[in-house]
Design an enzyme around this catalytic site. Sequence first.
Site, mmCIF file in Angstrom:
data_model
loop_
_atom_site.group_PDB
_atom_site.id
_atom_site.type_symbol
_atom_site.label_atom_id
_atom_site.label_comp_id
_atom_site.label_asym_id
_atom_site.label_seq_id
_atom_site.Cartn_x
_atom_site.Cartn_y
_atom_site.Cartn_z
ATOM 1 N N CYS A 91 -3.012 8.823 6.243
ATOM 2 C CA CYS A 91 -2.962 9.886 4.889
ATOM 3 C C CYS A 91 -4.077 9.000 4.230
ATOM 4 O O CYS A 91 -4.005 7.770 3.608
ATOM 5 C CB CYS A 91 -1.653 9.515 4.188
ATOM 6 N N CYS A 100 -3.750 8.676 0.418
ATOM 7 C CA CYS A 100 -2.984 7.308 0.091
ATOM 8 C C CYS A 100 -3.618 6.061 0.101
ATOM 9 O O CYS A 100 -3.396 5.301 -0.713
ATOM 10 C CB CYS A 100 -1.901 7.498 0.878
ATOM 11 N N ASP A 101 -4.283 6.107 1.264
ATOM 12 C CA ASP A 101 -4.873 4.726 1.543
ATOM 13 C C ASP A 101 -6.361 4.486 1.715
ATOM 14 O O ASP A 101 -6.936 3.252 2.059
ATOM 15 C CB ASP A 101 -4.402 4.292 2.949
#
Length: 321
Positions: free
Chosen positions: A146, A149-150
Amino acid sequence: MFKDAIALEELMGDNIRNVIIIGSGPAGYTAGLYTARAMLEPLMFAGYMSGGQLMLTSDVENFPGYPKGIGGPEMMMELREQAERFGLEVQDRNVDRVDLSERPFKVYSEGEEYLTHAIIVSTGAESIWLGVEGEEEQKGRGISTCATCDGAFFKEQEVLVVGGGDSAMEEATFLTRFASKVTLVHRRDVFRASQVMYDRAANHEKIEIKTFRQVKKWLSDDSGLTGAVLEDPRDGSTEEIALSGAFIAIGHTPITGFLEGQLETDEEGYLIHRDHTMTNVSGVFAAGDVVDTRYKQAITAAGLGCQAAIDCERWLEENEH
Ligand SMILES: Cc1cc2nc3c(=O)[nH]c(=O)nc-3n(C[C@H](O)[C@H](O)[C@H](O)COP(=O)(O)OP(=O)(O)OC[C@H]3O[C@@H](n4cnc5c(N)ncnc54)[C@H](O)[C@@H]3O)c2cc1C
């Protein structure tokens, strides 16, 4: 006959739950919190991965309410504690199958049968990983599924994206905001991605696309991910590449096998909402990544969990349960 049916319902009455929630990610716990606060005495089956996908990640920086960020497992523990405080009952077990053919619905777990008026399915969508050597230790650390997300953890670092579809192109292009260089590898020279998405990635100065390459092995040391061994599937030749982060963008599998086709899905297997968050079976609701083909974030899963709980509560009231 009618009297018998009423007698049976009365006899079973105490054993019929108002609502059973299947799955304990952000969607499930939020549904648990809302239904518990609505005095519905919900029962949750937390499943094989209690806490859901965030148990795989070290830092969550985009869930509102945590200004300093929080560890994924810690956050899920807090969501559980909050819902349990209002009476959510959690069983750390898998649901093996359900019978939605008549009411009350039947839910089976480890050989036991549970009866319920309503169900909220929040079993998520599993990211597909490569399953190559060195991956397990780096999941949710150097290797993610993701970029939203990261990605921000890899400022001015070199990263790898694996995949040939639209999401791989989107992840690679998004990562150029942070990374100094993005290498995209694909095992063929034909891409599933749309031309416009491919062109955007291929023409970006920070992105290098390597075709006929697949990851054979991840390399790491005490500091984390350091590189990958890439293989040409045509002749088995290999090359080593240095990197600090990797993003696998080869798809997700919604977890619906235990439903045995009793709920309507799209062609990829995602559950379909028919009336707000209700599925094609009246009294069965779905929330989180198991219905979400687009966003797949903790906050959107939690939002859908809230919606499913409110829809469920209203449905139970309208149906006089
Ligand atoms: C490595 C990684 C890092 C991520 N980082 C972030 C981030 O920083 N921020 C963010 O917003 N999102 C992040 N995400 C995405 C986020 O984790 C998901 O969007 C979110 O967890 C989806 O929530 P969910 O409740 O729908 O399902 P999930 O979290 O997937 O939970 C599904 C639940 O269903 C249960 N289950 C499955 N089958 C059964 C069954 N048969 N019986 C009972 N239970 C069952 C599982 O045990 C699990 O508890 C990340 C994802 C990954 C993989």
